[in-house]
Write an enzyme that holds these catalytic residues in place. Structure first.
Site, PDB file in Angstrom:
ATOM      1  N   GLN A 190       3.366   9.848   0.777  1.00 58.51           N
ATOM      2  CA  GLN A 190       4.614   9.082   0.766  1.00 58.51           C
ATOM      3  C   GLN A 190       5.444   9.324  -0.491  1.00 58.51           C
ATOM      4  O   GLN A 190       6.579   8.865  -0.581  1.00 58.51           O
ATOM      5  CB  GLN A 190       4.325   7.583   0.928  1.00 58.51           C
ATOM      6  CG  GLN A 190       3.741   7.250   2.300  1.00 58.51           C
ATOM      7  CD  GLN A 190       3.571   5.757   2.475  1.00 58.51           C
ATOM      8  OE1 GLN A 190       2.531   5.220   2.144  1.00 58.51           O
ATOM      9  NE2 GLN A 190       4.604   5.087   2.965  1.00 58.51           N
ATOM     10  N   HIS A 241      -3.555   1.376   8.100  1.00 60.06           N
ATOM     11  CA  HIS A 241      -2.257   2.050   8.003  1.00 60.06           C
ATOM     12  C   HIS A 241      -2.297   3.176   6.963  1.00 60.06           C
ATOM     13  O   HIS A 241      -1.823   4.293   7.223  1.00 60.06           O
ATOM     14  CB  HIS A 241      -1.204   0.989   7.634  1.00 60.06           C
ATOM     15  CG  HIS A 241       0.195   1.501   7.476  1.00 60.06           C
ATOM     16  ND1 HIS A 241       1.223   1.095   8.298  1.00 60.06           N
ATOM     17  CD2 HIS A 241       0.754   2.362   6.585  1.00 60.06           C
ATOM     18  CE1 HIS A 241       2.346   1.705   7.933  1.00 60.06           C
ATOM     19  NE2 HIS A 241       2.089   2.468   6.879  1.00 60.06           N
ATOM     20  N   GLU A 242      -2.877   2.870   5.798  1.00 59.27           N
ATOM     21  CA  GLU A 242      -2.891   3.867   4.721  1.00 59.27           C
ATOM     22  C   GLU A 242      -3.871   4.999   5.011  1.00 59.27           C
ATOM     23  O   GLU A 242      -3.589   6.151   4.699  1.00 59.27           O
ATOM     24  CB  GLU A 242      -3.213   3.196   3.372  1.00 59.27           C
ATOM     25  CG  GLU A 242      -2.247   2.088   2.949  1.00 59.27           C
ATOM     26  CD  GLU A 242      -0.781   2.506   2.949  1.00 59.27           C
ATOM     27  OE1 GLU A 242      -0.487   3.709   2.763  1.00 59.27           O
ATOM     28  OE2 GLU A 242       0.079   1.632   3.153  1.00 59.27           O
ATOM     29  N   CYS A 258       6.636   0.313   7.389  1.00 59.29           N
ATOM     30  CA  CYS A 258       6.201   1.445   6.571  1.00 59.29           C
ATOM     31  C   CYS A 258       7.297   1.789   5.570  1.00 59.29           C
ATOM     32  O   CYS A 258       8.462   1.911   5.952  1.00 59.29           O
ATOM     33  CB  CYS A 258       5.901   2.651   7.460  1.00 59.29           C
ATOM     34  SG  CYS A 258       5.348   4.093   6.527  1.00 59.29           S
ATOM     35  N   LEU A 259       6.922   1.946   4.297  1.00 64.92           N
ATOM     36  CA  LEU A 259       7.907   2.271   3.259  1.00 64.92           C
ATOM     37  C   LEU A 259       8.589   3.605   3.545  1.00 64.92           C
ATOM     38  O   LEU A 259       9.686   3.853   3.069  1.00 64.92           O
ATOM     39  CB  LEU A 259       7.225   2.322   1.885  1.00 64.92           C
ATOM     40  CG  LEU A 259       6.596   1.012   1.395  1.00 64.92           C
ATOM     41  CD1 LEU A 259       5.915   1.229   0.048  1.00 64.92           C
ATOM     42  CD2 LEU A 259       7.642  -0.088   1.292  1.00 64.92           C
ATOM     43  N   HIS A 312      -2.199   7.415   7.173  1.00 60.49           N
ATOM     44  CA  HIS A 312      -1.298   8.332   6.461  1.00 60.49           C
ATOM     45  C   HIS A 312      -2.050   9.569   5.970  1.00 60.49           C
ATOM     46  O   HIS A 312      -1.535  10.682   6.067  1.00 60.49           O
ATOM     47  CB  HIS A 312      -0.663   7.641   5.252  1.00 60.49           C
ATOM     48  CG  HIS A 312       0.606   6.898   5.566  1.00 60.49           C
ATOM     49  ND1 HIS A 312       1.650   7.446   6.266  1.00 60.49           N
ATOM     50  CD2 HIS A 312       1.009   5.650   5.239  1.00 60.49           C
ATOM     51  CE1 HIS A 312       2.635   6.556   6.371  1.00 60.49           C
ATOM     52  NE2 HIS A 312       2.272   5.452   5.768  1.00 60.49           N
ATOM     53  N   GLY A 338       0.841  -1.191   0.000  1.00 62.47           N
ATOM     54  CA  GLY A 338       0.000   0.000   0.000  1.00 62.47           C
ATOM     55  C   GLY A 338       0.872   1.235   0.000  1.00 62.47           C
ATOM     56  O   GLY A 338       2.022   1.184   0.455  1.00 62.47           O
TER      57      GLY A 338
END
Ligand code: ZN
Length: 197
Positions: A70, A158-159, A116-117, A162, A65
């Site tokens: 990001q 999670h997304e 997390c990226l 963000h 995701g």
């Protein structure tokens, strides 16, 4: 995670936009990641191109995701390609997401690892409800809704976080956060600031 054949992908609102450009991933600490993102009000080609860039970047980074912040964009939108508990892959784009999780007797926490990226190279346990529903809009402004368990439930939460300026480190107790930082620092050389472009 093993890849499943393309025919097994569930895309109830159509496939993810393709043809995008891989962009460097924005890291925690950058202001755009720590404030609520601007709501999407115009559903045009520029939005579709941004979503395509997000998809390309998510795949290049082996993510499940990715939210617009990001890649440095102040836009409340995320994309995902993520398996549920049964291993079924779900893909979608959600603008202006709102998440709903079970409360009361229905609420069960799952404390699997999360990463997390935008804080690459580190995973720690993070307790979250084991089921989630996200509602929002697709790239044409149409209403969309996704629900799921397993990693998909975690990803949808999670997304959406963000887009609200919350990173999962904000949800961790101090000790877990410290461990996460340590793992991240150790892996820093593998993730130059241009990664994954
Ligand atoms: Zn993240």
């Amino acid at each position: 995670m093993a890849a499943t054949p393309q025919s097994d992908v569930h895309a109830p609102y159509g496939p993810l936009p393709d043809g995008g450009t891989v962009r460097p991933i924005t890291r925690w600490g950058t202001p755009v990641m720590h404030r609520p993102q601007a709501r999407v009000t115009v559903f045009d080609d520029a939005l579709r191109r941004l979503a395509a860039d997000m998809v390309a970047t998510m795949y290049a980074a082996d993510g499940v995701g990715l939210a617009a912040c990001q890649i440095g964009e102040d836009v409340a939108m995320f994309v995902f390609d993520c398996p549920d508990a049964a291993g079924e892959r779900w893909v979608g784009v959600v603008c202006n997401p709102e998440v709903e999780v079970p409360e009361g007797r229905e609420r069960r926490l799952d404390d699997d690892d999360e990463g997390c990226l935008s804080f690459p190279g580190a995973f720690v346990e993070c307790a979250r409800p084991d089921y989630a529903t996200v509602r929002g809009q697709g790239l044409d402004g149409e209403p969309v809704e996704f629900s799921g368990d397993g990693l998909l439930a975690r990803c949808l939460q999670h997304e959406t976080d963000h887009t609200l300026g919350t990173v999962f480190g904000d949800r961790l107790p101090a000790r877990a956060r410290k461990k996460l930082q340590k793992l991240h620092d150790k892996a820093a050389d593998d993730y130059p600031t241009t990664w994954p472009a």
